[in-house]
Design a protein around this motif. Structure first.
Motif, PDB file in Angstrom:
ATOM      1  N   LEU A   1       2.924  11.625   4.540  1.00 53.36           N
ATOM      2  CA  LEU A   1       4.601  11.297   3.716  1.00 53.36           C
ATOM      3  C   LEU A   1       4.792  12.157   3.104  1.00 53.36           C
ATOM      4  CD1 LEU A   1       6.910   9.683   3.269  1.00 53.36           C
ATOM      5  CD2 LEU A   1       5.505   8.949   1.146  1.00 53.36           C
ATOM      6  N   GLN A   2       3.983  13.158   3.118  1.00 58.94           N
ATOM      7  CA  GLN A   2       4.888  14.614   1.916  1.00 58.94           C
ATOM      8  C   GLN A   2       4.480  16.099   2.883  1.00 58.94           C
ATOM      9  OE1 GLN A   2       0.859  16.267  -0.947  1.00 58.94           O
ATOM     10  NE2 GLN A   2       2.234  17.774  -0.856  1.00 58.94           N
ATOM     11  N   ALA A   3       3.805  15.439   4.261  1.00 61.05           N
ATOM     12  CA  ALA A   3       4.083  16.603   5.321  1.00 61.05           C
ATOM     13  C   ALA A   3       5.274  16.070   6.173  1.00 61.05           C
ATOM     14  CB  ALA A   3       2.693  15.837   6.684  1.00 61.05           C
ATOM     15  N   MET A   4       5.719  15.207   5.785  1.00 62.32           N
ATOM     16  CA  MET A   4       7.407  14.448   7.225  1.00 62.32           C
ATOM     17  C   MET A   4       8.665  15.015   5.806  1.00 62.32           C
ATOM     18  SD  MET A   4       8.341  10.416   8.010  1.00 62.32           S
ATOM     19  CE  MET A   4       9.825  10.432   6.590  1.00 62.32           C
ATOM     20  N   LEU A   5       8.063  14.727   4.609  1.00 64.70           N
ATOM     21  CA  LEU A   5       9.392  15.618   3.630  1.00 64.70           C
ATOM     22  C   LEU A   5       9.074  16.989   3.391  1.00 64.70           C
ATOM     23  CD1 LEU A   5       8.463  12.654   0.894  1.00 64.70           C
ATOM     24  CD2 LEU A   5      10.742  13.239   2.483  1.00 64.70           C
TER      25      LEU A   5
ATOM     26  N   GLY B   1       5.386   1.912   9.819  1.00 66.50           N
ATOM     27  CA  GLY B   1       4.161   1.041  10.045  1.00 66.50           C
ATOM     28  C   GLY B   1       3.992   2.063   8.347  1.00 66.50           C
ATOM     29  N   ALA B   2       2.116   1.650   8.449  1.00 65.71           N
ATOM     30  CA  ALA B   2       1.844   2.308   6.581  1.00 65.71           C
ATOM     31  C   ALA B   2       1.112   4.062   6.990  1.00 65.71           C
ATOM     32  CB  ALA B   2       0.500   1.679   6.716  1.00 65.71           C
ATOM     33  N   ILE B   3       1.905   4.244   6.073  1.00 58.63           N
ATOM     34  CA  ILE B   3       1.678   6.054   5.878  1.00 58.63           C
ATOM     35  C   ILE B   3       1.317   6.123   4.962  1.00 58.63           C
ATOM     36  CG2 ILE B   3       3.676   6.486   4.526  1.00 58.63           C
ATOM     37  CD1 ILE B   3       4.001   8.600   6.260  1.00 58.63           C
ATOM     38  N   GLY B   4      -0.067   7.386   5.060  1.00 63.76           N
ATOM     39  CA  GLY B   4      -0.600   7.545   3.844  1.00 63.76           C
ATOM     40  C   GLY B   4       0.650   9.181   3.183  1.00 63.76           C
ATOM     41  N   LYS B   5       0.002   9.488   1.516  1.00 61.99           N
ATOM     42  CA  LYS B   5       0.568  10.519   0.580  1.00 61.99           C
ATOM     43  C   LYS B   5       0.658  11.471   1.610  1.00 61.99           C
ATOM     44  CE  LYS B   5       0.273  11.879  -3.503  1.00 61.99           C
ATOM     45  NZ  LYS B   5      -0.226  12.412  -5.376  1.00 61.99           N
ATOM     46  N   GLN B   6      -0.730  12.193   1.817  1.00 60.28           N
ATOM     47  CA  GLN B   6      -0.175  13.477   2.602  1.00 60.28           C
ATOM     48  C   GLN B   6       0.268  13.547   3.925  1.00 60.28           C
ATOM     49  OE1 GLN B   6      -4.864  13.860   3.056  1.00 60.28           O
ATOM     50  NE2 GLN B   6      -4.893  15.402   2.172  1.00 60.28           N
TER      51      GLN B   6
ATOM     52  N   VAL C   1       7.682  -3.339   9.105  1.00 59.72           N
ATOM     53  CA  VAL C   1       7.445  -2.534   8.037  1.00 59.72           C
ATOM     54  C   VAL C   1       6.281  -2.540   7.874  1.00 59.72           C
ATOM     55  CG1 VAL C   1       9.912  -3.676   7.017  1.00 59.72           C
ATOM     56  CG2 VAL C   1       7.591  -5.416   6.988  1.00 59.72           C
ATOM     57  N   PRO C   2       5.911  -1.725   7.183  1.00 61.35           N
ATOM     58  CA  PRO C   2       6.936  -0.271   6.880  1.00 61.35           C
ATOM     59  C   PRO C   2       7.730   0.124   7.099  1.00 61.35           C
ATOM     60  CG  PRO C   2       5.262   0.171   5.715  1.00 61.35           C
ATOM     61  CD  PRO C   2       4.592  -1.712   6.674  1.00 61.35           C
ATOM     62  N   ALA C   3       8.922   0.645   6.887  1.00 63.36           N
ATOM     63  CA  ALA C   3       9.732   1.832   7.910  1.00 63.36           C
ATOM     64  C   ALA C   3      10.332   3.323   6.748  1.00 63.36           C
ATOM     65  CB  ALA C   3      10.700   1.168   8.775  1.00 63.36           C
ATOM     66  N   LEU C   4      10.293   4.295   6.937  1.00 60.82           N
ATOM     67  CA  LEU C   4      10.956   5.083   6.728  1.00 60.82           C
ATOM     68  C   LEU C   4      12.210   5.547   7.296  1.00 60.82           C
ATOM     69  CD1 LEU C   4       8.173   6.898   5.506  1.00 60.82           C
ATOM     70  CD2 LEU C   4       9.639   4.735   4.139  1.00 60.82           C
TER      71      LEU C   4
ATOM     72  N   LEU D   1       0.782  -1.587   0.247  1.00 57.73           N
ATOM     73  CA  LEU D   1      -0.151   0.319   0.203  1.00 57.73           C
ATOM     74  C   LEU D   1       1.056   1.772  -0.025  1.00 57.73           C
ATOM     75  CD1 LEU D   1      -2.683  -1.482   2.086  1.00 57.73           C
ATOM     76  CD2 LEU D   1      -2.959  -0.928   0.300  1.00 57.73           C
ATOM     77  N   VAL D   2       1.634   1.234   0.497  1.00 53.54           N
ATOM     78  CA  VAL D   2       3.256   2.587   1.021  1.00 53.54           C
ATOM     79  C   VAL D   2       3.460   2.637  -0.720  1.00 53.54           C
ATOM     80  CG1 VAL D   2       5.072   3.442   2.261  1.00 53.54           C
ATOM     81  CG2 VAL D   2       3.326   2.040   3.037  1.00 53.54           C
TER      82      VAL D   2
END
Length: 109
Positions: A99-103, A92-97, A75-78, A37-38
């Motif tokens: 992930l975008q906020a983290m980046l 754990g799973a992370i949504g696109k939003q 996993v998943p892990a970033l 999913l990620v």
């Protein structure tokens, strides 16, 4: 257009620590449902932030050294590396939003 680079224990330090860009390391496993999913979000990040970010993926089972070094417990892990230091991490799973906020909060233009 940049793509996600598959790495191993053998080239982890070269690919992550010598990169002039911030590096997002995506830890995954073939048996991991949430990883499936990620993955599209990871591909999206590689393309969207290619000017400022290098994205690599590392399969956890055959690469225990990097997993231990980055203290990956699931996993998943970033792990987001900037100048050899982990500046952000997520398990754990992370949504696109998210992930975008983290980046966005860790990347400078």
């Amino acid at each position: 257009m940049s793509s996600v680079v598959a790495i191993t224990d053998e080239n982890f330090e070269t690919e992550v620590f010598t990169s002039p860009k911030t590096v997002l390391v995506y830890f995954w496993a073939s048996w991991c449902g949430p990883c499936k999913l990620v993955s599209p979000s990871i591909d999206w990040a590689a393309q969207t932030y290619s000017d400022r970010l290098k994205v690599v993926k590392l399969e956890v089972d055959p690469n225990p050294d990097a997993v231990a070094k980055c203290k990956v417990e699931g996993v998943p892990a970033l792990r987001l590396f900037k100048e050899k230091e982990i500046v952000a991490s997520h398990e754990g799973a992370i949504g696109k939003q998210a992930l975008q906020a983290m980046l966005e909060s860790n990347l400078t233009s």
